[in-house]
Scaffold this motif. Sequence first.
Motif, PDB file in Angstrom:
ATOM      1  N   LEU A 172       0.801  -1.220   0.000  1.00 46.03           N
ATOM      2  CA  LEU A 172       0.000   0.000   0.000  1.00 46.03           C
ATOM      3  C   LEU A 172       0.835   1.273   0.000  1.00 46.03           C
ATOM      4  O   LEU A 172       0.441   2.272  -0.592  1.00 46.03           O
ATOM      5  N   TYR A 173       1.977   1.248   0.658  1.00 49.20           N
ATOM      6  CA  TYR A 173       2.834   2.441   0.669  1.00 49.20           C
ATOM      7  C   TYR A 173       3.801   2.434  -0.507  1.00 49.20           C
ATOM      8  O   TYR A 173       3.888   3.404  -1.265  1.00 49.20           O
ATOM      9  N   PHE A 174       4.503   1.326  -0.690  1.00 45.19           N
ATOM     10  CA  PHE A 174       5.488   1.241  -1.774  1.00 45.19           C
ATOM     11  C   PHE A 174       4.881   0.784  -3.102  1.00 45.19           C
ATOM     12  O   PHE A 174       5.571   0.745  -4.128  1.00 45.19           O
ATOM     13  N   LYS A 175       3.592   0.415  -3.090  1.00 44.90           N
ATOM     14  CA  LYS A 175       2.840   0.076  -4.310  1.00 44.90           C
ATOM     15  C   LYS A 175       3.515  -1.051  -5.110  1.00 44.90           C
ATOM     16  O   LYS A 175       3.555  -1.016  -6.338  1.00 44.90           O
ATOM     17  N   GLN A 176       4.009  -2.047  -4.403  1.00 48.21           N
ATOM     18  CA  GLN A 176       4.640  -3.175  -5.085  1.00 48.21           C
ATOM     19  C   GLN A 176       3.585  -4.092  -5.699  1.00 48.21           C
ATOM     20  O   GLN A 176       2.481  -4.247  -5.168  1.00 48.21           O
ATOM     21  N   GLU A 177       3.920  -4.698  -6.811  1.00 49.92           N
ATOM     22  CA  GLU A 177       2.982  -5.585  -7.498  1.00 49.92           C
ATOM     23  C   GLU A 177       2.808  -6.871  -6.700  1.00 49.92           C
ATOM     24  O   GLU A 177       3.771  -7.418  -6.154  1.00 49.92           O
ATOM     25  N   ARG A 178       1.579  -7.349  -6.641  1.00 47.71           N
ATOM     26  CA  ARG A 178       1.284  -8.590  -5.923  1.00 47.71           C
ATOM     27  C   ARG A 178       1.160  -9.736  -6.912  1.00 47.71           C
ATOM     28  O   ARG A 178       0.312  -9.708  -7.810  1.00 47.71           O
ATOM     29  N   THR A 179       2.000 -10.732  -6.731  1.00 41.94           N
ATOM     30  CA  THR A 179       1.972 -11.919  -7.578  1.00 41.94           C
ATOM     31  C   THR A 179       1.528 -13.103  -6.746  1.00 41.94           C
ATOM     32  O   THR A 179       2.115 -13.377  -5.689  1.00 41.94           O
ATOM     33  N   ILE A 180       0.505 -13.789  -7.203  1.00 39.80           N
ATOM     34  CA  ILE A 180      -0.013 -14.950  -6.476  1.00 39.80           C
ATOM     35  C   ILE A 180       0.305 -16.207  -7.262  1.00 39.80           C
ATOM     36  O   ILE A 180      -0.034 -16.323  -8.436  1.00 39.80           O
ATOM     37  N   THR A 181       0.975 -17.142  -6.594  1.00 41.12           N
ATOM     38  CA  THR A 181       1.325 -18.397  -7.243  1.00 41.12           C
ATOM     39  C   THR A 181       0.398 -19.499  -6.748  1.00 41.12           C
ATOM     40  O   THR A 181      -0.048 -19.486  -5.595  1.00 41.12           O
ATOM     41  N   PRO A 182       0.090 -20.479  -7.615  1.00 36.18           N
ATOM     42  CA  PRO A 182      -0.779 -21.583  -7.195  1.00 36.18           C
ATOM     43  C   PRO A 182      -0.137 -22.369  -6.052  1.00 36.18           C
ATOM     44  O   PRO A 182       1.081 -22.424  -5.924  1.00 36.18           O
ATOM     45  N   GLY A 183      -0.996 -22.983  -5.229  1.00 33.84           N
ATOM     46  CA  GLY A 183      -0.474 -23.784  -4.137  1.00 33.84           C
ATOM     47  C   GLY A 183      -0.930 -23.269  -2.797  1.00 33.84           C
ATOM     48  O   GLY A 183      -1.886 -22.492  -2.689  1.00 33.84           O
ATOM     49  N   PRO A 184      -0.241 -23.688  -1.728  1.00 33.62           N
ATOM     50  CA  PRO A 184      -0.652 -23.269  -0.377  1.00 33.62           C
ATOM     51  C   PRO A 184      -0.436 -21.783  -0.151  1.00 33.62           C
ATOM     52  O   PRO A 184       0.174 -21.092  -0.969  1.00 33.62           O
ATOM     53  N   ASP A 185      -0.931 -21.285   0.969  1.00 33.73           N
ATOM     54  CA  ASP A 185      -0.772 -19.877   1.313  1.00 33.73           C
ATOM     55  C   ASP A 185       0.705 -19.547   1.537  1.00 33.73           C
ATOM     56  O   ASP A 185       1.565 -20.430   1.560  1.00 33.73           O
ATOM     57  N   ALA A 186       0.978 -18.259   1.725  1.00 34.58           N
ATOM     58  CA  ALA A 186       2.369 -17.790   1.811  1.00 34.58           C
ATOM     59  C   ALA A 186       2.948 -17.850   3.220  1.00 34.58           C
ATOM     60  O   ALA A 186       4.078 -17.407   3.435  1.00 34.58           O
ATOM     61  N   MET A 187       2.210 -18.417   4.179  1.00 36.42           N
ATOM     62  CA  MET A 187       2.706 -18.467   5.555  1.00 36.42           C
ATOM     63  C   MET A 187       3.717 -19.587   5.788  1.00 36.42           C
ATOM     64  O   MET A 187       4.283 -19.700   6.865  1.00 36.42           O
ATOM     65  N   GLN A 188       3.922 -20.444   4.786  1.00 40.97           N
ATOM     66  CA  GLN A 188       4.929 -21.509   4.863  1.00 40.97           C
ATOM     67  C   GLN A 188       4.715 -22.399   6.089  1.00 40.97           C
ATOM     68  O   GLN A 188       5.661 -22.801   6.776  1.00 40.97           O
ATOM     69  N   GLY A 189       3.435 -22.677   6.354  1.00 40.96           N
ATOM     70  CA  GLY A 189       3.117 -23.493   7.520  1.00 40.96           C
ATOM     71  C   GLY A 189       3.325 -22.764   8.826  1.00 40.96           C
ATOM     72  O   GLY A 189       3.238 -23.372   9.892  1.00 40.96           O
ATOM     73  N   THR A 190       3.638 -21.493   8.768  1.00 43.04           N
ATOM     74  CA  THR A 190       4.012 -20.576   9.864  1.00 43.04           C
ATOM     75  C   THR A 190       5.303 -20.986  10.565  1.00 43.04           C
ATOM     76  O   THR A 190       5.588 -20.555  11.680  1.00 43.04           O
ATOM     77  N   TYR A 191       6.136 -21.783   9.880  1.00 40.17           N
ATOM     78  CA  TYR A 191       7.460 -22.147  10.405  1.00 40.17           C
ATOM     79  C   TYR A 191       8.441 -21.056   9.994  1.00 40.17           C
ATOM     80  O   TYR A 191       9.199 -21.192   9.017  1.00 40.17           O
ATOM     81  N   LEU A 192       8.431 -19.971  10.753  1.00 39.27           N
ATOM     82  CA  LEU A 192       9.164 -18.763  10.371  1.00 39.27           C
ATOM     83  C   LEU A 192      10.193 -18.333  11.419  1.00 39.27           C
ATOM     84  O   LEU A 192      10.842 -17.309  11.260  1.00 39.27           O
ATOM     85  N   GLY A 193      10.326 -19.118  12.480  1.00 38.21           N
ATOM     86  CA  GLY A 193      11.263 -18.795  13.550  1.00 38.21           C
ATOM     87  C   GLY A 193      12.603 -19.484  13.365  1.00 38.21           C
ATOM     88  O   GLY A 193      12.872 -20.106  12.338  1.00 38.21           O
TER      89      GLY A 193
END
Length: 619
Positions: free
Chosen positions: A358-379
Amino acid sequence: MNILGISAFYHDSAAALLQQGQIIAAAQEERFTRRKHDPSFPLQAIKYCLHEAALQLKDIEAIAFYDKPFLKFERLLETYYAFAPMGLRSFLTAMPVWLKEKLFLKRLLRKELAKIDPIAAKKIKLLFPEHHLSHAASAFYPSGLTEAAILTVDGVGEWTTTSLALGRGQDITVLQELRFPHSLGLLYSAVTYFLGFKVNAGEYKVMGLAPYGNLQAESTQNYIRLIKRTLVQVQEDGSIWLNQKYFNYATGLTMLPDIKWQNLFGFPRRLPESELEQKHCDMALAIQTVTEEIMLKLAREVKRLTGAADLCLAGGVALNSVANGKLQNSGLFRHIFIQPAAGDAGGALGAALAAHYLYFKQERTITPGPDAMQGTYLGPAFPNWAVAEIIKKYRAVAEIVNEEDLTTRTATLLAAGNIVGWFQGRMEFGPRALGNRSILADPRNPEMQKKLNLSIKFRESFRPFAPTVLVEDAQQYFQLPGTSPYMLLVQPIKPSLRRALPKKFNKLTLTEKLYCQRSALPAITHVDFSARIQTVHAETNPLFWKLLQAFKKITGHGLLVNTSFNVRGEPIVCTPADAYTCFMRTQMDYLVMGNYIFTKGQQPPWPEKTDWQKQYGLD
């Protein structure tokens, strides 16, 4: 483009890092400081995020904070003015902190960031999206949906307590808002306080206590009537009005006036740790029922406003997995995506995403498959050499095995009735342990819920445990439409697995209800035949999926009890040292960390079958 998101200074502080819009890392500060719900500046979480991405602070284009401090200060001042002369004590308590620190948040942030890099801290761009926009962004952008209705519900941000929005492409359009002091989250928290649990920490206990109530009882129906007649007016569009004569949170130092609630409901506020009685269970069920009604009305309204086929949920109330299950069953939406870190911790991620799109107005690209949270294994993750250092430091008893033997032997230990701490890969982001920082057990064991609560978790005996199940086997056990990768949906177990309850079940005490055999999977079946389900996917957690497959090969069942790797009052473990300390302080039987299997002393690795297994024909 590298963007860092931060949430802090209320509860559950966290940091999250994006690179080119991709989520690289996210973690709560509590995991590093070991202070549960830590509200302090997330210095350690930021350091971790930078380390994970091999970046320095000078490489960050912008830092986004999850709300607007001046708007929040405006709300405080206007609220105190509106309620004056009430709230003077609260005003005198709050104002020095705001005038010294919170009002000048840019200065405070730069001061804290200077502990990492004094030069970069002076130059870095600081952005402040609104609180509920941060929540909305945290749910919509990672969802993988090109268009969705967005519903955010919590206690309060700056002014907003509930927002209805439309997400389309890279844009989020807020359509309606409900403003403070009228808040579903604060209503639920007030009842949490009245029932003797801690606000912003014990709401999930109220949700877990609710099924012990009796919906047909006159007391429960009376509590529902009193809540809707006296405390809250509920409109058809889901908007609510709270009667402030019965609440203190706006200007007081407590949630509610005890005497007024005692006179209204006929019993006093429960003191923490005191005995739970049927009236407390019925009260929990009453507020849960009202909450579900309001959430359904809000969902219908956002559906009407947007016409969207799918829904995204965030905000603290989105962690109410029972209400989420009712939304799923309503059929209002084709798909519901719930941000796994739906509370304030997830606001850090949402702030970064809002800045990116919203601020930097970057393009949003959506790829097929699961969501972008990566199973929420982010630590953070820890290599085997870090585990070996723990063995050396504590002279621990452990054996190293290869991956195939690791899952087979762990499954064998679980099938034999052992409780196993499971520490693997990257730590989960959000309040749920999803198979990397988990305590695991056999769900068939009728003694397991009691043992886990009293000897491992050291918590209230009524608290239920969640099943973790192979996604391909979920329909075999649960009436679950779709998947539930983040343990945020409660659904019934299949009728074929249930056992008949005693005829006078509703007249039993809470403890007597707890230990009734309700199903063939007693350790994960709540008193209302429901379960908070996690579906395990080979794509997001292959090792955990292999463990469930190994357990299925031995027992015929591809599911386990999965509870967070911690004890009551402590955050989920983060490091190998945290895990080993927790293991040794509890009655866990084994700890599997990396490629090592830990034991306590010289226990035999393959225990004999226990009496309960022989009794239930599981040998």
